[in-house]
Write a protein that holds these residues in place. Structure first.
Motif, mmCIF file in Angstrom:
data_model
loop_
_atom_site.group_PDB
_atom_site.id
_atom_site.type_symbol
_atom_site.label_atom_id
_atom_site.label_comp_id
_atom_site.label_asym_id
_atom_site.label_seq_id
_atom_site.Cartn_x
_atom_site.Cartn_y
_atom_site.Cartn_z
ATOM 1 N N GLY A 1 0.813 -1.214 0.000
ATOM 2 C CA GLY A 1 0.000 0.000 0.000
ATOM 3 C C GLY A 1 0.843 1.260 0.000
ATOM 4 N N VAL A 2 1.911 1.251 0.785
ATOM 5 C CA VAL A 2 2.803 2.415 0.837
ATOM 6 C C VAL A 2 3.500 2.611 -0.507
ATOM 7 C CG1 VAL A 2 4.915 3.321 1.911
ATOM 8 C CG2 VAL A 2 3.083 2.387 3.335
ATOM 9 N N TYR A 3 3.915 1.518 -1.141
ATOM 10 C CA TYR A 3 4.525 1.637 -2.470
ATOM 11 C C TYR A 3 3.528 2.200 -3.482
ATOM 12 C CZ TYR A 3 8.546 -1.154 -0.867
ATOM 13 O OH TYR A 3 9.648 -1.615 -0.207
ATOM 14 N N ALA A 4 2.269 1.789 -3.378
ATOM 15 C CA ALA A 4 1.241 2.310 -4.280
ATOM 16 C C ALA A 4 1.040 3.816 -4.064
ATOM 17 C CB ALA A 4 -0.075 1.567 -4.083
ATOM 18 N N ILE A 5 1.042 4.245 -2.797
ATOM 19 C CA ILE A 5 0.932 5.672 -2.493
ATOM 20 C C ILE A 5 2.131 6.426 -3.081
ATOM 21 C CG2 ILE A 5 1.014 7.381 -0.617
ATOM 22 C CD1 ILE A 5 -0.573 5.274 1.067
ATOM 23 N N ARG A 6 3.322 5.865 -2.911
ATOM 24 C CA ARG A 6 4.533 6.494 -3.441
ATOM 25 C C ARG A 6 4.446 6.689 -4.960
ATOM 26 N NH1 ARG A 6 9.629 2.852 -3.231
ATOM 27 N NH2 ARG A 6 8.493 1.967 -4.976
ATOM 28 N N GLU A 7 4.004 5.648 -5.663
ATOM 29 C CA GLU A 7 3.923 5.720 -7.123
ATOM 30 C C GLU A 7 2.825 6.676 -7.573
ATOM 31 O OE1 GLU A 7 6.364 4.400 -9.047
ATOM 32 O OE2 GLU A 7 7.177 4.000 -7.038
#
Length: 133
Positions: A63-69
């Motif tokens: 989820g954090v990676y998705a937010i970052r992208e």
């Protein structure tokens, strides 16, 4: 359940209040029913039983990676910004911590699974989160 589970059919994963110990018991019962060893049929089990390192925070990390992208695409700088967390289960706790570590976001509040809310002006630190929730 044993008839519909298999490495090539459906692999159960832990959910709310399901611990690695419970997942190990499920795997043990499945293996007893079919008479064979199949550690791949259950995720979230302890590492000594074939579990994966990183499984504990995997949902939140994704989820954090998705937010970052998404922030990259939208041109948002998240460093130093604040956020709220929906739910204080495993994913919510790790999301707060990882968002701080990876993105520089501070979780300043959120809503709990059983109602109520928590807030903190300084954001949740690893120590504060684990001793509060």
């Amino acid at each position: 359940m044993g008839r519909i589970l298999a490495v090539t059919k459906d692999v159960p994963a832990p959910d709310v209040y399901t611990t690695p110990q419970i997942m190990a018991w499920m795997m043990d019962e499945y293996e007893t029913m079919i008479g064979e060893h199949h550690p791949g049929v259950i995720t979230g089990k302890p590492i000594p039983l074939g579990g994966s390192e990183g499984r504990g925070d995997a949902t939140a990390r994704g989820g954090v990676y998705a937010i970052r992208e998404a922030a990259k695409v939208l041109g948002l700088d998240l460093q130093g910004k604040t956020m709220a967390i929906q739910g204080f289960g495993n994913a919510g706790q790790f999301a707060a911590l990882l968002a701080d570590e990876i993105l520089g976001l501070k979780a300043r509040g959120g809503l709990g699974f059983k109602g109520g809310h928590l807030t903190t002006p300084g954001g949740w630190t690893r120590r504060r989160w684990w001793t509060t929730s």
